[in-house]
Design a protein around this motif. Sequence first.
Motif, PDB file in Angstrom:
ATOM      1  N   LEU A  24       0.831  -1.210   0.000  1.00  0.00           N
ATOM      2  CA  LEU A  24       0.000   0.000   0.000  1.00  0.00           C
ATOM      3  C   LEU A  24       0.869   1.266   0.000  1.00  0.00           C
ATOM      4  N   LEU A  64       1.958   6.121  -7.072  1.00  0.00           N
ATOM      5  CA  LEU A  64       0.792   6.866  -7.576  1.00  0.00           C
ATOM      6  C   LEU A  64       1.125   8.360  -7.666  1.00  0.00           C
ATOM      7  N   LEU A 113       1.230  10.182 -11.233  1.00  0.00           N
ATOM      8  CA  LEU A 113       0.264  11.241 -11.527  1.00  0.00           C
ATOM      9  C   LEU A 113       0.973  12.566 -11.800  1.00  0.00           C
ATOM     10  N   TYR A 141      -3.770   7.483 -18.422  1.00  0.00           N
ATOM     11  CA  TYR A 141      -2.934   7.129 -17.263  1.00  0.00           C
ATOM     12  C   TYR A 141      -3.714   6.376 -16.190  1.00  0.00           C
ATOM     13  N   ILE A 142      -5.024   6.479 -16.231  1.00  0.00           N
ATOM     14  CA  ILE A 142      -5.805   5.595 -15.354  1.00  0.00           C
ATOM     15  C   ILE A 142      -6.495   4.492 -16.165  1.00  0.00           C
ATOM     16  N   TYR A 163      -1.348  -1.848  -5.674  1.00  0.00           N
ATOM     17  CA  TYR A 163      -2.606  -1.624  -4.967  1.00  0.00           C
ATOM     18  C   TYR A 163      -3.416  -2.915  -4.928  1.00  0.00           C
ATOM     19  N   TYR A 200     -10.731  11.095 -13.340  1.00  0.00           N
ATOM     20  CA  TYR A 200      -9.889  10.927 -12.148  1.00  0.00           C
ATOM     21  C   TYR A 200     -10.741  10.909 -10.869  1.00  0.00           C
ATOM     22  N   PHE A 240     -12.109   7.478 -10.597  1.00  0.00           N
ATOM     23  CA  PHE A 240     -10.998   6.591 -10.196  1.00  0.00           C
ATOM     24  C   PHE A 240     -10.793   6.638  -8.676  1.00  0.00           C
ATOM     25  N   TRP A 299     -11.197   0.307  -0.924  1.00  0.00           N
ATOM     26  CA  TRP A 299     -10.281   0.117   0.209  1.00  0.00           C
ATOM     27  C   TRP A 299     -10.994   0.351   1.543  1.00  0.00           C
TER      28      TRP A 299
END
Lengths: 271, 77
Positions: A52, A59, A63, A84-85, A241, B12, B15, B23
């Motif tokens: 994590l 991340l 980003l 990118y995602i 993740y 985003y 996301f 989580w």
Amino acid sequence: MRTTKLPTEPDAAPSASLSSTTLGGGLWAWLNRLGSPPIFWAWSLPWQRTCLVLALITLAIGLYGGLMLAPPDYLQGNSFRIIYIHVPCAYMSMFVFVFMAVQGAAALIWRIKLCEIFVVAAAPTGAIFTAVTLASGMLWGRPTWGTYWTWDARLTSELVLLFLYMGVIALYHSYQEHRAGARAAAVLSLIGVVNIPIIHYSVEWFSTLHQGQTVSLMGNSKMAPSMLWPLLVLIVTAKLYWIAALLLKSRVLMLRLERSKAWVRGALAAT
Amino acid sequence: MSDHWPYIAAAYGTFFALFGYDWCSSLFEMRRLRRDISARARRDHVAATAQGVSSSTRPDAPAGVSAPDTHAGKAHE
């Protein structure tokens, strides 16, 4: 990272005691011991935390590189930054389902309890990866293609994957007994994995609006290095993740199933 | 090109919202289970102690009988 030595357990799987001098035999014995819930519980927490933390660090780097450092695309402008995602989530959506099928096969053949837990625990995060893939793809498609959705082979097969994930989750919860539900989920994972090559090769097999493969881990990528490196970093983020989430969800499921066992109280007191 | 930013922000935002949910839902479930198990351990400990005390105060109880020694009450909060 804090290393955890696997504790020995008197009632561990019998084959763990079958000592072997070969590497394969040693690995098999180690996996067998790891399949024991108390040992997995003790082993998994440091790895969950490490993954994590590393995911959050990568991340931030990814980003920053993708949103700040990478130049705008000469045709798409800034909307390309959605990849990118989109790409890491699309890659993981397929990877997780293949993982579930492999675990499902192991659960059905060798009846390993931990593999059953992995099949069930991996599904929700896989569904999230697929949902983000579809949502980000739609939001990229509107300014680029002029539409949010089209019944393209790649888009449709990815939507089918989302339904498969939802089916696995629903099927598991439709059973009152955990092991029966997990086995049913494993069977559906094995059947549904046939969709993965369809998704992957859909851009080659069919005439699609979706672009072909741009990034290749083995061959040459068609992206400029200044745009490519944040994407590779974010692919690593997605994987880290996922490992952390898989371990967390497996621990939750394990706690729910083993709550009446004596080791659970001892393990909770220790952490 | 600048009108693309709402789409980027929405992508985003989706996301972070979905992975945050993924989580946090598991984390809260873990905490709820830990609380339940600890509460049950405490209840068992109290019941075991009460049973031990009542049996030790009975007139026919053998000398030296006391509440069972259990670590159940030490379960993590």
